[in-house]
Design an enzyme around this catalytic site. Structure first.
Site, short mmCIF file in Angstrom:
data_model
loop_
_atom_site.label_atom_id
_atom_site.label_comp_id
_atom_site.label_asym_id
_atom_site.label_seq_id
_atom_site.Cartn_x
_atom_site.Cartn_y
_atom_site.Cartn_z
N ASP A 165 55.65 52.75 40.54
CA ASP A 165 54.47 53.60 40.47
C ASP A 165 53.35 52.96 41.29
O ASP A 165 52.90 51.86 41.00
CB ASP A 165 54.04 53.75 39.01
N ASP A 195 53.67 59.36 44.66
CA ASP A 195 53.34 57.97 44.32
C ASP A 195 54.26 57.31 43.30
O ASP A 195 53.96 56.21 42.84
CB ASP A 195 51.89 57.88 43.84
N GLU A 196 55.35 57.95 42.92
CA GLU A 196 56.25 57.30 41.97
C GLU A 196 57.69 57.78 42.15
O GLU A 196 57.93 58.90 42.61
CB GLU A 196 55.80 57.51 40.53
#
Length: 368
Positions: free
Chosen positions: A14, A108-109
């Site tokens: 993350d 983003d993850e």
């Protein structure tokens, strides 16, 4: 752990305050300052906040006006999604150096299954550390990671030592880790569910684990079974390298509330154009058009129509959206309109596999 459960080494990576961190990286003058990505006006909304801003209670989905009240020194910057996509691709390229089993959840993850990996490294913890170091060196941003035996525990763990940290929950630690966890930390337990659990005397994983399957089914419906298994460390979902898109949408929030359908037609034209553009780029089409209407009092309404054929053409999307707009009288002035297309030609529904263990324990014996 029952013999029929798979043994996996899962990493959840993350990125730390991704949008805001990209802005701080690209503009050194923003480093160390409270930054919010989004709109700072009376009708704006925060999309992301730097850690400096979060100290003042600024968070995503907060109104721009409230964010400024919380932090008068807050600096607002407009989102640059092309740049975020560019950085996201650089990060994912690093992931694929270790495994092809990568499941992105957003820009983003992502989940990585490194049970078998391209480096031949038996330690998922060392792989996560190396990935985070490479992201910092090659991209310039920090990331946090969670490492464990399944996706659920790995995602919970990734939030444990943020920012720029990681946590490994070894196989023999899974049950004790979950038992000690505040129920609000369980991924999938939202604010409303957490409040209901509090009323039932469920404050920790241990409290949740003490409840029977029938009790949880009665009080939480279909989610009860999910809670029953995850608190026992059982989550059989695999890392899916190619996630099937279920819908595609675009929406706009207006500077001033719109009170007439006539004023909304121009807005719908632009939104339909954006939806068509995204469909074409993704090489998909859909049958169900949904019009999303958010009124000035923040109440939400959706209207849908399913066509007998797949579409991605802007004109057809717009005409269908117009039909839905005029389908019924508006309840109030409108602050937001959105169009989505679902029932896509990529949908492939699969029934989930439900594991019914007779006895649950965690006794895996490989290096994490």
């Amino acid at each position: 752990m029952p013999d029929n459960l798979p043994i996996r080494k899962i990493i959840h990576v993350d990125m730390d305050a991704f949008y805001a961190s990209v802005e701080q990286m690209d503009n050194p003058e923003l480093k160390g300052k409270p930054v919010a990505v989004g709109g700072g006006g009376t009708r704006g909304v925060v999309s992301a906040a730097s850690y400096e801003a979060r100290k003042f209670g600024v968070r995503s989905a907060l109104s721009g006006a409230q964010a400024r009240r919380n932090c008068p020194e807050l600096i607002f910057v407009k989102p640059r999604f092309d740049r975020y996509h560019e950085i996201s691709k650089q990060v994912k390229k690093i992931f694929y150096d270790y495994t092809d089993k990568v499941e992105p959840l957003s820009l983003d993850e992502a989940y990585l299954d490194v049970t078998e990996n391209k480096k031949g490294n038996p330690s998922a913890s060392l792989i996560a550390k190396e990935i985070r170091e490479r992201i910092f060196k090659e991209v310039g941003l920090t990331a946090s990671a969670g490492i464990s035996i399944n996706k659920f525990v790995a995602k919970v763990a990734s939030d444990y030592n943020k920012p720029n940290g990681q946590k490994t929950v070894n196989p023999e630690e899974v049950i004790s880790f979950l038992e000690a966890l505040d129920i609000r930390k369980f991924y999938g337990v939202g604010k409303v569910t957490a409040e209901k659990m509090y009323q039932l005397g469920i404050f920790t994983g241990k409290d949740l684990k003490s409840k029977t399957l029938d009790y949880l089914d009665t009080n939480f419906g279909k989610s009860g079974r999910f809670y029953y298994y995850i608190v026992r460390g059982i989550h059989t979902s695999e890392v899916k390298p190619y996630r099937t898109r279920k819908s595609l949408a675009a929406e706009r929030t207006f500077h001033e509330n719109l009170s007439s359908e006539i004023f909304m037609l121009e807005k719908l034209d632009h939104i339909a154009q954006e939806v068509s553009k995204r469909l074409t780029k993704s090489k998909v089409s859909g049958k169900t058009v949904t019009l999303k209407i958010k009124y000035s009092d923040f109440t939400l309404q959706t209207r849908s129509k399913t066509l007998p054929y797949f579409i991605n053409n802007k004109d057809i999307i717009l005409e269908t959206a117009k039909d839905l707009l005029y389908q019924d009288k508006l309840n109030n002035s409108v602050r937001l309109l959105g169009i989505s297309l679902s029932n896509l030609n990529t949908d492939k529904s699969k029934k989930p596999i439900i594991v019914k263990p007779k006895e649950v324990s965690v006794q895996l014996k490989f290096d994490f």
